[in-house]
Design a protein around this motif. Structure first.
Motif, PDB file in Angstrom:
ATOM      1  N   LYS A  29      -6.653  -3.638   2.646  1.00 22.68           N
ATOM      2  CA  LYS A  29      -6.074  -4.340   3.834  1.00 22.68           C
ATOM      3  C   LYS A  29      -5.868  -3.333   5.092  1.00 22.68           C
ATOM      4  O   LYS A  29      -6.223  -3.610   6.075  1.00 22.68           O
ATOM      5  CB  LYS A  29      -4.427  -4.590   3.478  1.00 22.68           C
ATOM      6  CG  LYS A  29      -3.935  -5.468   4.590  1.00 22.68           C
ATOM      7  CD  LYS A  29      -2.555  -6.117   3.913  1.00 22.68           C
ATOM      8  CE  LYS A  29      -1.883  -6.800   5.010  1.00 22.68           C
ATOM      9  NZ  LYS A  29      -0.924  -7.413   4.298  1.00 22.68           N
ATOM     10  N   GLN A  30      -5.597  -2.224   4.654  1.00 23.33           N
ATOM     11  CA  GLN A  30      -5.334  -1.080   5.978  1.00 23.33           C
ATOM     12  C   GLN A  30      -6.721  -0.713   6.464  1.00 23.33           C
ATOM     13  O   GLN A  30      -7.017  -0.886   7.721  1.00 23.33           O
ATOM     14  CB  GLN A  30      -4.787   0.272   5.298  1.00 23.33           C
ATOM     15  CG  GLN A  30      -3.265   0.109   5.078  1.00 23.33           C
ATOM     16  CD  GLN A  30      -2.823  -0.671   3.659  1.00 23.33           C
ATOM     17  OE1 GLN A  30      -3.807  -1.110   2.935  1.00 23.33           O
ATOM     18  NE2 GLN A  30      -1.704  -0.883   3.527  1.00 23.33           N
ATOM     19  N   GLY A  31      -7.843  -0.698   5.527  1.00 23.20           N
ATOM     20  CA  GLY A  31      -9.135  -0.269   5.820  1.00 23.20           C
ATOM     21  C   GLY A  31      -9.704  -1.642   6.963  1.00 23.20           C
ATOM     22  O   GLY A  31     -10.478  -1.191   7.881  1.00 23.20           O
ATOM     23  N   TYR A  32      -9.370  -2.661   6.426  1.00 28.25           N
ATOM     24  CA  TYR A  32      -9.931  -4.008   7.209  1.00 28.25           C
ATOM     25  C   TYR A  32      -9.357  -3.811   8.406  1.00 28.25           C
ATOM     26  O   TYR A  32     -10.211  -4.326   9.566  1.00 28.25           O
ATOM     27  CB  TYR A  32      -9.454  -5.204   6.356  1.00 28.25           C
ATOM     28  CG  TYR A  32      -9.652  -6.313   7.429  1.00 28.25           C
ATOM     29  CD1 TYR A  32     -10.909  -6.984   7.192  1.00 28.25           C
ATOM     30  CD2 TYR A  32      -8.736  -7.011   8.019  1.00 28.25           C
ATOM     31  CE1 TYR A  32     -11.167  -8.046   7.886  1.00 28.25           C
ATOM     32  CE2 TYR A  32      -8.960  -8.015   8.708  1.00 28.25           C
ATOM     33  CZ  TYR A  32     -10.085  -8.682   8.709  1.00 28.25           C
ATOM     34  OH  TYR A  32     -10.317  -9.946   9.388  1.00 28.25           O
ATOM     35  N   TYR A  33      -8.052  -3.650   8.752  1.00 26.09           N
ATOM     36  CA  TYR A  33      -7.380  -3.524  10.056  1.00 26.09           C
ATOM     37  C   TYR A  33      -7.821  -2.585  10.988  1.00 26.09           C
ATOM     38  O   TYR A  33      -8.012  -2.863  12.104  1.00 26.09           O
ATOM     39  CB  TYR A  33      -5.855  -3.674   9.854  1.00 26.09           C
ATOM     40  CG  TYR A  33      -5.113  -4.856   9.464  1.00 26.09           C
ATOM     41  CD1 TYR A  33      -5.265  -5.936  10.420  1.00 26.09           C
ATOM     42  CD2 TYR A  33      -4.597  -5.112   8.288  1.00 26.09           C
ATOM     43  CE1 TYR A  33      -4.903  -7.281   9.875  1.00 26.09           C
ATOM     44  CE2 TYR A  33      -3.830  -6.217   7.888  1.00 26.09           C
ATOM     45  CZ  TYR A  33      -4.051  -7.380   9.081  1.00 26.09           C
ATOM     46  OH  TYR A  33      -3.655  -8.520   8.627  1.00 26.09           O
ATOM     47  N   PHE A  34      -7.975  -1.392  10.477  1.00 22.04           N
ATOM     48  CA  PHE A  34      -8.741  -0.318  11.137  1.00 22.04           C
ATOM     49  C   PHE A  34      -9.937  -0.755  11.678  1.00 22.04           C
ATOM     50  O   PHE A  34     -10.496  -0.569  12.712  1.00 22.04           O
ATOM     51  CB  PHE A  34      -8.780   1.014  10.341  1.00 22.04           C
ATOM     52  CG  PHE A  34      -9.235   2.038  11.209  1.00 22.04           C
ATOM     53  CD1 PHE A  34      -8.656   2.772  12.102  1.00 22.04           C
ATOM     54  CD2 PHE A  34     -10.660   2.413  10.681  1.00 22.04           C
ATOM     55  CE1 PHE A  34      -9.420   3.861  12.992  1.00 22.04           C
ATOM     56  CE2 PHE A  34     -11.347   3.544  11.613  1.00 22.04           C
ATOM     57  CZ  PHE A  34     -10.623   4.177  12.543  1.00 22.04           C
TER      58      PHE A  34
END
Length: 242
Positions: free
Chosen positions: A172-177
């Motif tokens: 999830k964090q990687g997607y948003y970045f």
């Protein structure tokens, strides 16, 4: 969608008109840029859509928001007699027509300039309907889906391929970045329309996905609705029938 995202914030044009303008502007390098942005994984997602559609042995297929025709061209492998690619961007269709002619598929695939909310075909016309990365660009999602239901035959196959948001850490964090930082940067570097890829990531972030979209499909009248997350949830394939 809780709020409507448009490409050009200061434009007085409707979302539909802005979408057509945006895709006209990026049509020339859209295919190559898409491969870079998705690391080529979108090709595998489309092949999964092809497998689902092929199982129903369709004779007529409608590919909505067909763009440059990637999915419509892939659908030729189903041996369908007629495939229609529908899009509101004349620029994208021009690129698609060239690709179809190069592959000698003009007798099978017809590209049509048209609106997903006013599909120019009679009720119960198509055996299968597909939309790849297009439903979030509908100006009115429920009207567009209702039109799709109208022109789909009873027991027909409807498949959506659309971006979604991973729900597990660290994806999830990687997607948003990636979507908020890297994607717009790539778009600015390689596209003459600086806002296009910012819009695409922003619209993906607010679009209802998973069970939320399933429930909208059921509300419209679709049956046998399923969501199949792909690649840690960065995209989802939805299947439904009538």
């Amino acid at each position: 969608m809780s709020k409507q995202i448009t490409p050009y914030k200061d434009s007085k044009l409707s979302k539909k008109e802005q979408i057509a303008q945006m895709f006209d502007a990026i049509s020339g390098n859209y295919d190559n840029l898409n491969r870079v942005i998705s690391f080529g994984i979108d090709v595998q997602w489309r092949k999964k859509v092809l497998k689902i559609v092929t199982e129903s042995n369709p004779k007529t297929i409608l590919d909505i928001a067909t763009g440059t025709g990637d999915l419509a061209i892939l659908m030729a492998q189903t041996k369908a007699h007629k495939i229609i690619g529908l899009d509101i961007s004349a620029g994208m269709l021009e690129v698609g027509i060239q690709k179809i002619e190069e592959k000698n598929l003009s007798q099978t695939i017809e590209m049509i300039l048209g609106d997903s909310e006013k599909i120019p075909f009679e009720d119960n016309y198509f055996d299968a309907i597909t939309v790849a990365f297009g439903v979030r660009n509908f100006e009115n999602l429920e009207i567009g889906l209702s039109e799709i239901l109208r022109v789909l035959k009873p027991n027909g196959t409807f498949v959506i391929l659309e971006t979604s948001v991973p729900e597990k850490t660290p994806y999830k964090q990687g997607y948003y970045f990636y979507s908020n930082t890297i994607l717009p940067l790539i778009g600015k570097l390689f596209s003459k329309d600086n806002v296009a890829y910012g819009y695409l990531s922003e619209s993906a972030a607010v679009f209802p996905y998973g069970e939320k979209l399933n429930n909208i499909l059921r509300k419209i009248g679709f049956i046998d609705v399923k969501a199949l997350p792909q690649t840690f949830g960065v995209a989802t394939i939805y299947t439904a029938s009538k």
